[in-house]
Design a protein around this motif. Structure first.
Motif, PDB file in Angstrom:
ATOM      1  N   ILE A   1      -7.216  -0.069  -5.273  1.00  0.00           N
ATOM      2  CA  ILE A   1      -7.107   1.255  -4.648  1.00  0.00           C
ATOM      3  C   ILE A   1      -7.602   2.340  -5.600  1.00  0.00           C
ATOM      4  O   ILE A   1      -8.368   3.233  -5.213  1.00  0.00           O
ATOM      5  CB  ILE A   1      -5.649   1.530  -4.220  1.00  0.00           C
TER       6      ILE A   1
ATOM      7  N   VAL B   1       0.845  -1.209   0.000  1.00  0.00           N
ATOM      8  CA  VAL B   1       0.000   0.000   0.000  1.00  0.00           C
ATOM      9  C   VAL B   1       0.872   1.248   0.000  1.00  0.00           C
ATOM     10  O   VAL B   1       0.654   2.186  -0.785  1.00  0.00           O
ATOM     11  CB  VAL B   1      -0.946   0.005   1.220  1.00  0.00           C
TER      12      VAL B   1
ATOM     13  N   LEU C   1      -3.674  -4.967  -6.314  1.00  0.00           N
ATOM     14  CA  LEU C   1      -3.905  -4.060  -5.193  1.00  0.00           C
ATOM     15  C   LEU C   1      -4.008  -2.625  -5.687  1.00  0.00           C
ATOM     16  O   LEU C   1      -4.884  -1.864  -5.258  1.00  0.00           O
ATOM     17  CB  LEU C   1      -2.770  -4.192  -4.171  1.00  0.00           C
ATOM     18  N   SER C   2      -3.121  -2.267  -6.599  1.00  0.00           N
ATOM     19  CA  SER C   2      -3.140  -0.913  -7.157  1.00  0.00           C
ATOM     20  C   SER C   2      -4.458  -0.638  -7.878  1.00  0.00           C
ATOM     21  O   SER C   2      -5.048   0.441  -7.744  1.00  0.00           O
ATOM     22  CB  SER C   2      -1.965  -0.741  -8.124  1.00  0.00           C
TER      23      SER C   2
END
Length: 254
Positions: free
Chosen positions: A111, A20, A107-108
């Motif tokens: 987000i 993160v 994950l990117s």
């Protein structure tokens, strides 16, 4: 953006925190919670969290228990080690997920998705959570592992994993093992179907319930039907109807 991580595996929490911060150094990790109890205590009070990463299984239970005790109107990304079958159900319920171990690129994307959409659209609403809870309960259901069968003057416990298929012959249900031994089963085929793990056993037609490990091959038949060949070979041809062909192929392709 301010984030809360609900994760009981230290290494997984550390990895998620690292990724993160690598993706966006401005993101603040408010806290890491490793249990249902701590999460309930935390979310029972006002929080500045704008996004939550939440593992399914925690130290003291399933994370969905949190929503039974507190109202959580914050976007959630579930992290899970579940197989692809479960992942399909997550998609149907419109809840975002990350398959563990968490991948930086995915994950990117998650987000960025939450940055670009309306918070209310991605909140963990009651119907979504209930759908996932039902999924977990289905996956954790206890299935029959042994059949006690009559054989001459004794009773034999036969493990379901040793049974290649069940079939009806002149009104009598029989189970055939992988070493080609046949036993009478004092049950209806419908009852057997319902008490077996559907990932491993499938009702192919009115006469047969087959163990996926017994399937040798499938051959095309006329009018969209299929012929299923099993080991050990069945006494009669196992025909899959056109209406059931796609269902059977999807089951074998899981």
């Amino acid at each position: 953006m301010k984030v809360v991580i609900v994760e009981d595996e230290i290494t997984a929490a550390e990895n998620l925190t690292y990724l993160v911060n690598k993706i966006d150094a401005s993101i603040e990790i408010l806290t890491v919670l490793d249990s249902v109890k701590l999460a309930v205590d935390y979310f029972s009070k006002p929080t500045e969290a704008q996004l939550v990463f939440m593992d399914i299984h925690l130290a003291d239970g399933i994370s969905f228990e949190i929503f039974e005790q507190v109202s959580l109107n914050i976007p959630i990304v579930f992290t899970t080690a579940y197989d692809q079958y479960a992942i399909k159900a997550f998609k149907v319920n419109s809840v975002d997920y990350l398959l563990k171990p968490v991948n930086e690129e995915e994950l990117s994307q998650a987000i960025n998705q939450f940055k670009n959409q309306n918070v209310s659209d991605s909140s963990a609403n009651e119907s979504n959570i209930q759908g996932l809870l039902e999924l977990l309960q289905t996956k954790s259901k206890s299935y029959k592992t042994t059949y006690l069968v009559h054989h001459r003057d004794e009773l034999l416990p036969i493990k379901t994993e040793d049974l290649a298929y069940f079939y009806i012959e002149t009104g009598i249900v029989k189970g055939v093992t992988f070493n080609n031994k046949s036993y009478m089963i004092d049950k209806k085929l419908e009852d057997i179907e319902n008490e077996l793990d559907p990932d491993m056993f499938h009702r192919i037609n009115r006469q047969f319930v087959v163990n996926r490990n017994a399937v040798a091959n499938i051959k095309f038949y006329f009018n969209g039907k299929l012929i299923m060949n099993v080991n050990p070979p069945a006494k009669e041809r196992i025909v899959v109807s056109k209406a059931k062909a796609s269902e059977v192929k999807n089951w074998l392709n899981m």
